[in-house]
Design a protein around this motif. Structure first.
Motif, PDB file in Angstrom:
ATOM      1  N   GLY A  36       0.812  -1.217   0.000  1.00 35.40           N
ATOM      2  CA  GLY A  36       0.000   0.000   0.000  1.00 35.40           C
ATOM      3  C   GLY A  36       0.841   1.261   0.000  1.00 35.40           C
ATOM      4  N   GLY A  37       1.915   1.258   0.757  1.00 35.93           N
ATOM      5  CA  GLY A  37       2.806   2.422   0.778  1.00 35.93           C
ATOM      6  C   GLY A  37       3.500   2.626  -0.545  1.00 35.93           C
ATOM      7  N   ALA A  38       3.907   1.532  -1.189  1.00 37.56           N
ATOM      8  CA  ALA A  38       4.547   1.632  -2.501  1.00 37.56           C
ATOM      9  C   ALA A  38       3.581   2.159  -3.538  1.00 37.56           C
ATOM     10  CB  ALA A  38       5.090   0.266  -2.914  1.00 37.56           C
ATOM     11  N   GLU A  39       2.326   1.699  -3.467  1.00 37.56           N
ATOM     12  CA  GLU A  39       1.322   2.215  -4.405  1.00 37.56           C
ATOM     13  C   GLU A  39       1.086   3.706  -4.173  1.00 37.56           C
ATOM     14  OE1 GLU A  39      -1.455  -1.666  -5.363  1.00 37.56           O
ATOM     15  OE2 GLU A  39      -1.825  -0.555  -3.492  1.00 37.56           O
ATOM     16  N   ALA A  40       1.034   4.124  -2.914  1.00 40.20           N
ATOM     17  CA  ALA A  40       0.838   5.544  -2.613  1.00 40.20           C
ATOM     18  C   ALA A  40       2.002   6.382  -3.139  1.00 40.20           C
ATOM     19  CB  ALA A  40       0.686   5.736  -1.104  1.00 40.20           C
ATOM     20  N   ALA A  41       3.210   5.815  -3.074  1.00 42.72           N
ATOM     21  CA  ALA A  41       4.401   6.523  -3.561  1.00 42.72           C
ATOM     22  C   ALA A  41       4.585   6.378  -5.060  1.00 42.72           C
ATOM     23  CB  ALA A  41       5.642   5.992  -2.836  1.00 42.72           C
ATOM     24  N   SER A  43       5.943   3.808  -6.606  1.00 49.11           N
ATOM     25  CA  SER A  43       7.280   3.285  -6.832  1.00 49.11           C
ATOM     26  C   SER A  43       7.315   1.773  -6.635  1.00 49.11           C
ATOM     27  CB  SER A  43       8.278   3.921  -5.853  1.00 49.11           C
ATOM     28  OG  SER A  43       8.414   5.309  -6.081  1.00 49.11           O
ATOM     29  N   PRO A  44       8.237   1.092  -7.324  1.00 47.83           N
ATOM     30  CA  PRO A  44       8.419  -0.338  -7.075  1.00 47.83           C
ATOM     31  C   PRO A  44       8.972  -0.571  -5.685  1.00 47.83           C
ATOM     32  CG  PRO A  44      10.169   0.489  -8.489  1.00 47.83           C
ATOM     33  CD  PRO A  44       9.180   1.608  -8.331  1.00 47.83           C
ATOM     34  N   VAL A  45       8.859  -1.819  -5.220  1.00 48.68           N
ATOM     35  CA  VAL A  45       9.306  -2.140  -3.872  1.00 48.68           C
ATOM     36  C   VAL A  45       9.678  -3.616  -3.809  1.00 48.68           C
ATOM     37  CG1 VAL A  45       7.054  -2.820  -2.890  1.00 48.68           C
ATOM     38  CG2 VAL A  45       8.752  -1.674  -1.430  1.00 48.68           C
ATOM     39  N   ILE A  46      10.501  -3.953  -2.828  1.00 54.11           N
ATOM     40  CA  ILE A  46      10.880  -5.343  -2.591  1.00 54.11           C
ATOM     41  C   ILE A  46      10.352  -5.768  -1.220  1.00 54.11           C
ATOM     42  CG2 ILE A  46      12.796  -6.966  -2.311  1.00 54.11           C
ATOM     43  CD1 ILE A  46      14.439  -5.178  -4.174  1.00 54.11           C
ATOM     44  N   LEU A  47       9.624  -6.883  -1.198  1.00 58.04           N
ATOM     45  CA  LEU A  47       9.178  -7.496   0.045  1.00 58.04           C
ATOM     46  C   LEU A  47      10.222  -8.516   0.475  1.00 58.04           C
ATOM     47  CD1 LEU A  47       5.429  -8.236  -0.794  1.00 58.04           C
ATOM     48  CD2 LEU A  47       6.233  -6.591   0.910  1.00 58.04           C
ATOM     49  N   ALA A  76      -0.489  -2.388  -7.862  1.00 58.27           N
ATOM     50  CA  ALA A  76      -0.479  -1.493  -9.013  1.00 58.27           C
ATOM     51  C   ALA A  76       0.929  -1.035  -9.365  1.00 58.27           C
ATOM     52  CB  ALA A  76      -1.357  -0.278  -8.723  1.00 58.27           C
ATOM     53  N   VAL A  77       1.923  -1.484  -8.606  1.00 61.31           N
ATOM     54  CA  VAL A  77       3.329  -1.162  -8.868  1.00 61.31           C
ATOM     55  C   VAL A  77       4.120  -2.461  -8.873  1.00 61.31           C
ATOM     56  CG1 VAL A  77       3.212   1.168  -7.872  1.00 61.31           C
ATOM     57  CG2 VAL A  77       3.781  -0.797  -6.405  1.00 61.31           C
ATOM     58  N   PRO A  78       5.314  -2.483  -9.486  1.00 59.28           N
ATOM     59  CA  PRO A  78       6.123  -3.713  -9.466  1.00 59.28           C
ATOM     60  C   PRO A  78       6.568  -4.075  -8.046  1.00 59.28           C
ATOM     61  CG  PRO A  78       6.854  -2.223 -11.207  1.00 59.28           C
ATOM     62  CD  PRO A  78       5.916  -1.446 -10.339  1.00 59.28           C
ATOM     63  N   VAL A  79       6.390  -5.345  -7.680  1.00 64.60           N
ATOM     64  CA  VAL A  79       6.774  -5.839  -6.366  1.00 64.60           C
ATOM     65  C   VAL A  79       7.557  -7.135  -6.544  1.00 64.60           C
ATOM     66  CG1 VAL A  79       5.998  -6.591  -4.085  1.00 64.60           C
ATOM     67  CG2 VAL A  79       4.689  -4.848  -5.329  1.00 64.60           C
ATOM     68  N   ALA A  80       8.712  -7.223  -5.899  1.00 64.53           N
ATOM     69  CA  ALA A  80       9.542  -8.423  -5.952  1.00 64.53           C
ATOM     70  C   ALA A  80       9.624  -9.053  -4.567  1.00 64.53           C
ATOM     71  CB  ALA A  80      10.945  -8.081  -6.460  1.00 64.53           C
ATOM     72  N   LEU A  81       9.922 -10.351  -4.535  1.00 61.15           N
ATOM     73  CA  LEU A  81      10.101 -11.075  -3.276  1.00 61.15           C
ATOM     74  C   LEU A  81      11.567 -11.453  -3.105  1.00 61.15           C
ATOM     75  CD1 LEU A  81       7.083 -13.570  -3.150  1.00 61.15           C
ATOM     76  CD2 LEU A  81       7.185 -11.175  -2.431  1.00 61.15           C
TER      77      LEU A  81
END
Length: 289
Positions: A36-41, A43-47, A76-81
């Motif tokens: 949710g924070g990445a979507e608000a920003a 930007s992509p993010v890594i979990l 809605a943004v790229p997310v990697a694990l």
């Protein structure tokens, strides 16, 4: 959207002179807050799921990994694990089948030669599975053991810092794709008082020749984080900051509602606090210099 690849996100950030934020998750609320924070920003993010988080869940990787993948695939943004701070070879070998595109193999506790040999073997295996691999050289102290107790802080001592010539030889000898470096941050810091060695960072980038990673970033002030990204850090690991936001929100809710027994309202409050923290921190590390 489909799961992103950690290596792709880090490489793109490095090429752009920015960094991708990587957040350690323990509960489903952590996962939802990070996405949710990445979507608000925007930007992509890594979990990131650490070995300690797996141990907390009874040694079972798949429940949290599957939940993280399900949330990530609806983002809605790229997310990697990313599988983080892996010391167990058995756990390492579960990474690819569990949906992770990358792993941080942690043999930094070993003497240099043993670290190099163990990491080289891990990198060979990871690359054969199509995994991007990160390792650590130097001593980024403060990481909690399985029981949740962190050892004494030590990474602020100059002797714990990553040596550029060792970094050059280590990357060449192991074949890792990224290197976590010790430049003054410490895991598990709850106060943002760390001062980074930017002169050393400036020498580590050219020596290592691969993207650099900053661990223990929760204890690093915003201006220091921005300077680290400008100096060559391409992946910024954050964990404790989310736990501080979560625990603070829960304490405040329960103080205001001492008779509450339903966990959903206070977990919702915690998730909102973590989401706000994620969005803010992504803004700090992903902004172009």
């Amino acid at each position: 959207m489909p799961l992103a690849a950690s290596g792709t996100l880090v490489s793109r950030a490095a090429d752009a002179g920015t960094a991708v934020a990587a957040f350690n998750v323990i509960t489903l609320e952590h996962v939802e807050a990070v996405v949710g924070g990445a979507e608000a920003a925007g930007s992509p993010v890594i979990l990131q799921v650490s070995e300690n988080a797996v141990l907390f869940r009874g040694g079972r990787l798949l429940p949290l990994a599957r939940a993280a993948a399900a949330v990530a695939e609806q983002a809605a943004v790229p997310v990697a694990l990313h599988l983080d701070h892996v010391q167990s070879d058995e756990l390492l070998r579960q990474a690819a089948d569990a949906g992770f595109s990358s792993v941080m193999y942690d043999a930094a506790r070993l003497p240099y030669g043993e670290n190099l040999a163990a990491t080289h073997a891990a990198a060979d295996w990871a690359h054969a599975q199509g995994l991007w691999i990160e390792a650590e050289l130097g001593e980024v102290g403060g990481k909690a053991e399985a029981g949740g107790v962190a050892p004494p802080l030590s990474a602020h001592a100059p002797a714990a810092r990553t040596d550029p010539e060792e970094a050059r030889a280590f990357v060449a000898g192991t074949g890792v794709d990224a290197l976590a470096v010790a430049i003054g941050s410490t895991h598990a810091m709850t106060r943002r008082t760390a001062a980074l060695d930017h002169e050393l960072l400036g020498r580590l980038g050219p020596a290592a020749g691969v993207p650099l990673v900053l661990h223990g970033s929760s204890g690093v002030p915003d201006d220091e984080l921005r300077a680290a990204v400008t100096g060559g850090i391409a992946k910024v690991n954050i964990g404790t900051a989310l736990n501080v936001a979560m625990t603070t929100a829960i304490r405040e809710f329960l103080a205001a509602h001492p008779d509450a027994v339903d966990c959903r309202p206070y977990l919702a409050s915690a998730r909102t606090a973590m989401t706000e923290a994620v969005a803010r921190l992504i803004g700090v590390v992903s902004a172009a210099p």
